[in-house]
Design a protein around this motif. Structure first.
Motif, PDB file in Angstrom:
ATOM      1  N   ALA A  19       0.811  -1.201   0.000  1.00 46.31           N
ATOM      2  CA  ALA A  19       0.000   0.000   0.000  1.00 46.31           C
ATOM      3  C   ALA A  19       0.848   1.255   0.000  1.00 46.31           C
ATOM      4  O   ALA A  19       1.761   1.400   0.784  1.00 46.31           O
ATOM      5  N   GLN A  20       0.511   2.168  -0.928  1.00 46.10           N
ATOM      6  CA  GLN A  20       1.120   3.478  -0.932  1.00 46.10           C
ATOM      7  C   GLN A  20       2.635   3.410  -0.854  1.00 46.10           C
ATOM      8  O   GLN A  20       3.272   4.125  -0.101  1.00 46.10           O
ATOM      9  N   THR A  72      -0.298  -3.966  -5.592  1.00 49.62           N
ATOM     10  CA  THR A  72      -1.693  -3.784  -5.181  1.00 49.62           C
ATOM     11  C   THR A  72      -1.944  -4.610  -3.934  1.00 49.62           C
ATOM     12  O   THR A  72      -1.270  -5.605  -3.677  1.00 49.62           O
ATOM     13  N   GLN A  87      -5.919  -0.985  -2.841  1.00 50.97           N
ATOM     14  CA  GLN A  87      -4.859   0.004  -2.964  1.00 50.97           C
ATOM     15  C   GLN A  87      -3.940  -0.379  -4.126  1.00 50.97           C
ATOM     16  O   GLN A  87      -3.609  -1.549  -4.290  1.00 50.97           O
ATOM     17  N   SER A  89      -0.361   1.007  -6.271  1.00 50.13           N
ATOM     18  CA  SER A  89       0.746   1.945  -6.403  1.00 50.13           C
ATOM     19  C   SER A  89       1.716   1.416  -7.449  1.00 50.13           C
ATOM     20  O   SER A  89       1.765   0.216  -7.730  1.00 50.13           O
ATOM     21  N   SER A 107      -0.615   6.485  -7.844  1.00 47.31           N
ATOM     22  CA  SER A 107      -1.203   5.583  -6.848  1.00 47.31           C
ATOM     23  C   SER A 107      -2.691   5.884  -6.694  1.00 47.31           C
ATOM     24  O   SER A 107      -3.154   6.989  -6.997  1.00 47.31           O
ATOM     25  N   TYR A 108      -3.437   4.873  -6.209  1.00 52.37           N
ATOM     26  CA  TYR A 108      -4.878   5.018  -6.040  1.00 52.37           C
ATOM     27  C   TYR A 108      -5.341   4.137  -4.883  1.00 52.37           C
ATOM     28  O   TYR A 108      -4.896   2.990  -4.741  1.00 52.37           O
ATOM     29  N   ILE A 109      -6.209   4.682  -4.045  1.00 56.12           N
ATOM     30  CA  ILE A 109      -6.776   3.946  -2.909  1.00 56.12           C
ATOM     31  C   ILE A 109      -8.287   4.156  -2.895  1.00 56.12           C
ATOM     32  O   ILE A 109      -8.768   5.279  -3.073  1.00 56.12           O
ATOM     33  N   GLU A 119     -12.435   6.158   1.951  1.00 55.42           N
ATOM     34  CA  GLU A 119     -11.181   6.595   1.344  1.00 55.42           C
ATOM     35  C   GLU A 119     -11.294   6.561  -0.178  1.00 55.42           C
ATOM     36  O   GLU A 119     -11.775   5.592  -0.745  1.00 55.42           O
ATOM     37  N   ARG A 273       0.115   4.767   8.494  1.00 59.39           N
ATOM     38  CA  ARG A 273      -0.164   3.479   7.851  1.00 59.39           C
ATOM     39  C   ARG A 273       0.985   2.508   8.094  1.00 59.39           C
ATOM     40  O   ARG A 273       2.149   2.895   8.093  1.00 59.39           O
ATOM     41  N   THR A 275       1.772  -1.321   6.411  1.00 55.91           N
ATOM     42  CA  THR A 275       1.267  -2.335   5.498  1.00 55.91           C
ATOM     43  C   THR A 275       2.306  -3.413   5.232  1.00 55.91           C
ATOM     44  O   THR A 275       3.514  -3.190   5.362  1.00 55.91           O
TER      45      THR A 275
END
Length: 284
Positions: A19-20, A72, A87, A89, A107-109, A119, A273, A275
Protein backbone atom coordinates in the motif's frame (compact mmCIF):
# COMPACT_ATOMS: atom_id res chain seq x y z
CA UNK A 1 -21.92 -11.15 -4.25
CA UNK A 2 -19.44 -11.51 -1.41
CA UNK A 3 -17.67 -14.53 -2.90
CA UNK A 4 -16.72 -12.91 -6.28
CA UNK A 5 -15.52 -9.78 -4.48
CA UNK A 6 -13.42 -11.82 -2.06
CA UNK A 7 -12.00 -13.85 -4.97
CA UNK A 8 -10.98 -10.63 -6.74
CA UNK A 9 -9.06 -9.41 -3.69
CA UNK A 10 -7.31 -12.78 -3.26
CA UNK A 11 -6.16 -12.65 -6.89
CA UNK A 12 -4.77 -9.17 -6.33
CA UNK A 13 -2.91 -10.39 -3.26
CA UNK A 14 -1.54 -13.36 -5.19
CA UNK A 15 0.11 -11.20 -7.85
CA UNK A 16 1.57 -8.35 -5.75
CA UNK A 17 0.60 -6.34 -2.71
CA UNK A 18 1.77 -3.18 -1.05
CA UNK A 19 0.00 0.00 0.00
CA UNK A 20 1.12 3.48 -0.93
CA UNK A 21 4.67 2.35 -1.56
CA UNK A 22 6.97 5.30 -2.19
CA UNK A 23 9.19 4.95 -5.24
CA UNK A 24 12.91 4.43 -5.08
CA UNK A 25 15.13 7.45 -5.56
CA UNK A 26 14.98 8.23 -9.28
CA UNK A 27 18.63 9.28 -9.27
CA UNK A 28 19.89 6.03 -7.80
CA UNK A 29 22.23 4.23 -10.24
CA UNK A 30 20.39 1.53 -12.22
CA UNK A 31 22.03 -1.82 -11.57
CA UNK A 32 22.49 -4.39 -14.34
CA UNK A 33 20.73 -7.76 -14.26
CA UNK A 34 23.82 -9.45 -12.82
CA UNK A 35 23.15 -7.70 -9.52
CA UNK A 36 19.63 -9.04 -9.26
CA UNK A 37 19.26 -12.08 -7.00
CA UNK A 38 18.57 -15.36 -8.81
CA UNK A 39 15.27 -17.20 -8.48
CA UNK A 40 17.08 -20.20 -7.02
CA UNK A 41 20.74 -20.38 -6.04
CA UNK A 42 20.66 -24.16 -5.77
CA UNK A 43 19.34 -24.40 -9.32
CA UNK A 44 22.16 -22.23 -10.63
CA UNK A 45 24.83 -24.33 -8.89
CA UNK A 46 23.38 -27.51 -10.38
CA UNK A 47 23.44 -26.04 -13.88
CA UNK A 48 27.03 -24.92 -13.44
CA UNK A 49 28.05 -28.46 -12.50
CA UNK A 50 26.29 -29.97 -15.51
CA UNK A 51 27.85 -27.53 -17.94
CA UNK A 52 31.40 -27.72 -16.60
CA UNK A 53 33.94 -27.22 -19.35
CA UNK A 54 31.60 -25.25 -21.57
CA UNK A 55 32.26 -21.61 -22.27
CA UNK A 56 30.57 -19.36 -19.70
CA UNK A 57 27.78 -17.25 -21.15
CA UNK A 58 28.70 -13.60 -21.46
CA UNK A 59 26.95 -11.41 -18.91
CA UNK A 60 24.96 -8.39 -20.01
CA UNK A 61 26.01 -5.38 -17.95
CA UNK A 62 24.01 -2.86 -19.96
CA UNK A 63 21.88 -0.72 -17.62
CA UNK A 64 18.14 -0.98 -18.13
CA UNK A 65 16.47 1.99 -19.81
CA UNK A 66 13.04 1.30 -18.33
CA UNK A 67 12.19 0.03 -14.85
CA UNK A 68 8.78 -0.53 -13.31
CA UNK A 69 7.19 -1.74 -10.10
CA UNK A 70 3.50 -2.54 -9.68
CA UNK A 71 1.88 -3.25 -6.33
CA UNK A 72 -1.69 -3.78 -5.18
CA UNK A 73 -3.39 -5.06 -2.09
CA UNK A 74 -6.91 -5.37 -0.79
CA UNK A 75 -9.02 -6.51 2.14
CA UNK A 76 -12.66 -7.49 2.52
CA UNK A 77 -14.52 -8.15 5.79
CA UNK A 78 -18.20 -8.64 6.59
CA UNK A 79 -20.23 -9.25 9.72
CA UNK A 80 -19.95 -6.84 12.64
CA UNK A 81 -17.68 -4.68 10.45
CA UNK A 82 -18.24 -4.40 6.72
CA UNK A 83 -15.11 -3.07 5.04
CA UNK A 84 -13.67 -3.20 1.54
CA UNK A 85 -10.33 -1.65 0.59
CA UNK A 86 -8.19 -1.77 -2.53
CA UNK A 87 -4.86 0.00 -2.96
CA UNK A 88 -2.70 0.40 -6.04
CA UNK A 89 0.75 1.95 -6.40
CA UNK A 90 3.43 1.91 -9.07
CA UNK A 91 6.84 3.32 -9.95
CA UNK A 92 8.02 4.00 -13.50
CA UNK A 93 11.56 5.03 -14.41
CA UNK A 94 12.58 5.93 -17.99
CA UNK A 95 16.32 6.48 -18.41
CA UNK A 96 16.49 7.80 -21.97
CA UNK A 97 19.96 9.40 -21.93
CA UNK A 98 22.79 10.60 -19.70
CA UNK A 99 21.32 14.11 -19.76
CA UNK A 100 17.65 13.66 -18.86
CA UNK A 101 15.54 11.09 -17.05
CA UNK A 102 11.76 10.79 -16.52
CA UNK A 103 9.91 9.14 -13.64
CA UNK A 104 6.39 8.74 -12.29
CA UNK A 105 4.72 7.04 -9.32
CA UNK A 106 0.91 7.10 -9.63
CA UNK A 107 -1.20 5.58 -6.85
CA UNK A 108 -4.88 5.02 -6.04
CA UNK A 109 -6.78 3.95 -2.91
CA UNK A 110 -10.46 3.16 -2.58
CA UNK A 111 -12.17 2.04 0.63
CA UNK A 112 -15.66 1.60 2.07
CA UNK A 113 -16.71 1.24 5.71
CA UNK A 114 -20.20 -0.19 6.27
CA UNK A 115 -21.01 0.64 2.61
CA UNK A 116 -20.07 4.31 3.13
CA UNK A 117 -17.16 5.82 1.20
CA UNK A 118 -14.22 6.21 3.60
CA UNK A 119 -11.18 6.60 1.34
CA UNK A 120 -10.74 7.68 -2.25
CA UNK A 121 -7.18 8.87 -2.81
CA UNK A 122 -5.64 9.61 -6.22
CA UNK A 123 -2.07 10.77 -6.84
CA UNK A 124 -0.39 11.30 -10.24
CA UNK A 125 3.02 12.86 -10.80
CA UNK A 126 5.66 13.41 -13.48
CA UNK A 127 9.31 14.04 -12.59
CA UNK A 128 12.27 15.15 -14.69
CA UNK A 129 15.92 14.85 -13.65
CA UNK A 130 18.67 16.68 -15.54
CA UNK A 131 22.33 15.55 -15.49
CA UNK A 132 21.11 12.68 -13.33
CA UNK A 133 24.36 10.68 -13.51
CA UNK A 134 26.34 13.46 -11.83
CA UNK A 135 26.73 13.96 -8.10
CA UNK A 136 25.03 17.38 -8.32
CA UNK A 137 21.93 17.48 -10.51
CA UNK A 138 18.74 19.42 -11.27
CA UNK A 139 15.14 18.31 -11.03
CA UNK A 140 11.59 19.50 -11.70
CA UNK A 141 8.23 17.86 -11.11
CA UNK A 142 4.51 18.39 -11.13
CA UNK A 143 1.73 16.43 -9.42
CA UNK A 144 -2.04 16.23 -9.08
CA UNK A 145 -3.86 14.86 -6.03
CA UNK A 146 -7.44 14.20 -4.88
CA UNK A 147 -8.22 13.07 -1.33
CA UNK A 148 -11.54 12.13 0.21
CA UNK A 149 -9.69 11.44 3.47
CA UNK A 150 -8.48 15.05 3.77
CA UNK A 151 -11.48 16.59 1.96
CA UNK A 152 -9.33 17.83 -0.95
CA UNK A 153 -11.15 18.23 -4.26
CA UNK A 154 -7.84 18.71 -6.06
CA UNK A 155 -4.29 19.79 -5.27
CA UNK A 156 -1.83 20.92 -7.93
CA UNK A 157 1.92 21.17 -7.27
CA UNK A 158 4.77 22.39 -9.44
CA UNK A 159 8.40 22.52 -8.27
CA UNK A 160 12.00 22.85 -9.39
CA UNK A 161 15.35 22.72 -7.62
CA UNK A 162 18.60 20.85 -7.10
CA UNK A 163 19.78 17.52 -5.71
CA UNK A 164 22.99 16.10 -4.28
CA UNK A 165 24.08 12.47 -4.03
CA UNK A 166 25.71 12.35 -0.60
CA UNK A 167 26.85 8.71 -0.50
CA UNK A 168 27.13 6.23 -3.40
CA UNK A 169 28.46 2.85 -2.30
CA UNK A 170 27.53 -0.71 -3.33
CA UNK A 171 25.38 -1.19 -0.21
CA UNK A 172 24.58 2.41 0.75
CA UNK A 173 22.95 5.23 -1.19
CA UNK A 174 21.88 8.58 0.32
CA UNK A 175 20.70 11.70 -1.50
CA UNK A 176 19.15 15.05 -0.61
CA UNK A 177 17.09 17.47 -2.71
CA UNK A 178 15.82 20.99 -2.14
CA UNK A 179 13.17 22.67 -4.32
CA UNK A 180 10.88 25.67 -4.35
CA UNK A 181 7.32 24.46 -4.64
CA UNK A 182 4.08 26.13 -5.70
CA UNK A 183 0.92 24.58 -4.28
CA UNK A 184 -2.74 25.26 -5.06
CA UNK A 185 -5.32 23.32 -3.03
CA UNK A 186 -9.08 23.31 -3.60
CA UNK A 187 -10.77 22.00 -0.47
CA UNK A 188 -14.38 20.83 -0.31
CA UNK A 189 -16.85 23.72 -0.13
CA UNK A 190 -16.52 25.34 3.28
CA UNK A 191 -17.17 29.07 3.73
CA UNK A 192 -15.06 29.20 6.92
CA UNK A 193 -12.12 27.32 5.40
CA UNK A 194 -10.64 29.04 2.32
CA UNK A 195 -8.63 27.30 -0.38
CA UNK A 196 -4.84 27.54 -0.20
CA UNK A 197 -2.53 29.14 -2.75
CA UNK A 198 1.04 29.26 -1.44
CA UNK A 199 4.77 28.65 -1.90
CA UNK A 200 6.84 26.14 0.03
CA UNK A 201 10.45 25.10 0.41
CA UNK A 202 10.68 21.32 0.19
CA UNK A 203 13.60 19.22 1.40
CA UNK A 204 13.78 15.50 0.79
CA UNK A 205 16.24 13.02 2.28
CA UNK A 206 16.35 9.54 0.75
CA UNK A 207 18.45 6.55 1.79
CA UNK A 208 18.68 2.89 0.80
CA UNK A 209 20.80 0.17 2.39
CA UNK A 210 21.22 -3.44 1.25
CA UNK A 211 22.26 -6.51 3.26
CA UNK A 212 22.51 -10.29 2.88
CA UNK A 213 23.86 -10.41 -0.69
CA UNK A 214 21.50 -7.57 -1.72
CA UNK A 215 18.38 -9.66 -0.99
CA UNK A 216 17.45 -7.61 2.09
CA UNK A 217 17.14 -3.84 1.83
CA UNK A 218 15.94 -0.95 3.96
CA UNK A 219 14.98 2.44 2.52
CA UNK A 220 13.60 5.67 3.95
CA UNK A 221 12.21 8.90 2.54
CA UNK A 222 11.55 12.09 4.50
CA UNK A 223 9.90 15.27 3.15
CA UNK A 224 9.95 18.55 5.13
CA UNK A 225 7.77 21.23 3.52
CA UNK A 226 7.32 24.51 5.41
CA UNK A 227 5.43 27.32 3.69
CA UNK A 228 7.36 30.52 2.98
CA UNK A 229 4.26 32.67 2.38
CA UNK A 230 2.07 31.76 5.37
CA UNK A 231 2.01 29.70 8.56
CA UNK A 232 1.54 26.23 7.11
CA UNK A 233 3.75 23.19 7.60
CA UNK A 234 3.61 19.72 6.08
CA UNK A 235 5.84 16.66 6.40
CA UNK A 236 5.65 13.02 5.45
CA UNK A 237 7.98 10.06 5.56
CA UNK A 238 8.18 6.32 5.15
CA UNK A 239 10.36 3.36 6.04
CA UNK A 240 10.34 0.32 3.72
CA UNK A 241 11.80 -3.10 4.50
CA UNK A 242 12.14 -5.36 1.44
CA UNK A 243 13.30 -8.96 1.06
CA UNK A 244 13.88 -10.24 -2.48
CA UNK A 245 12.15 -13.62 -2.85
CA UNK A 246 13.06 -14.03 -6.53
CA UNK A 247 14.25 -11.97 -9.46
CA UNK A 248 10.90 -10.16 -9.77
CA UNK A 249 9.04 -10.85 -6.52
CA UNK A 250 9.80 -9.26 -3.14
CA UNK A 251 8.19 -9.15 0.27
CA UNK A 252 7.70 -5.60 1.57
CA UNK A 253 6.65 -3.94 4.79
CA UNK A 254 6.00 -0.20 4.80
CA UNK A 255 5.54 2.24 7.67
CA UNK A 256 4.47 5.74 6.64
CA UNK A 257 3.25 8.89 8.30
CA UNK A 258 1.94 12.21 6.96
CA UNK A 259 1.17 15.46 8.76
CA UNK A 260 -0.47 18.75 7.71
CA UNK A 261 -0.81 21.67 10.12
CA UNK A 262 -3.82 23.08 8.22
CA UNK A 263 -6.66 20.64 7.54
CA UNK A 264 -10.42 20.85 6.99
CA UNK A 265 -12.32 21.07 10.32
CA UNK A 266 -13.22 17.58 11.53
CA UNK A 267 -10.13 16.00 9.93
CA UNK A 268 -7.05 14.79 11.81
CA UNK A 269 -3.67 16.44 11.19
CA UNK A 270 -1.84 13.12 11.25
CA UNK A 271 -2.29 9.94 9.18
CA UNK A 272 -0.36 6.71 9.87
CA UNK A 273 -0.16 3.48 7.85
CA UNK A 274 1.62 0.17 8.32
CA UNK A 275 1.27 -2.34 5.50
CA UNK A 276 2.64 -5.71 4.42
CA UNK A 277 2.62 -7.21 0.98
CA UNK A 278 4.29 -8.62 -2.12
CA UNK A 279 5.48 -6.48 -5.05
CA UNK A 280 6.40 -7.30 -8.65
CA UNK A 281 9.15 -5.34 -10.39
CA UNK A 282 11.12 -5.62 -13.61
CA UNK A 283 13.05 -3.69 -16.22
CA UNK A 284 13.78 -3.61 -19.95
Amino acid sequence: MKLPLLTTFLLLLFFNTNAQDAPSDTLQPIKPDTNMPADSTAEEEEEEGDEEGEEEEEKDDTPAKFRYRIATDGTYTSGNVNRALIQFSSALDFNNSKIIKFSSSPSYIYGQQNKILAEKELFVDFRTSILHERKFYYLAFTSFEKSNLRKINDRFIGAAGVGLKLIQRPNTYISATNVFLYEKTDFEVNERFPDRNLWRNSTRIFGEYTFHDSKLSLSHTLFLQPSITEKNFRWNGNLILKYQLSKHISFRSTVENSYESIVVPGRQNNDFRWTFGIAYEGKK
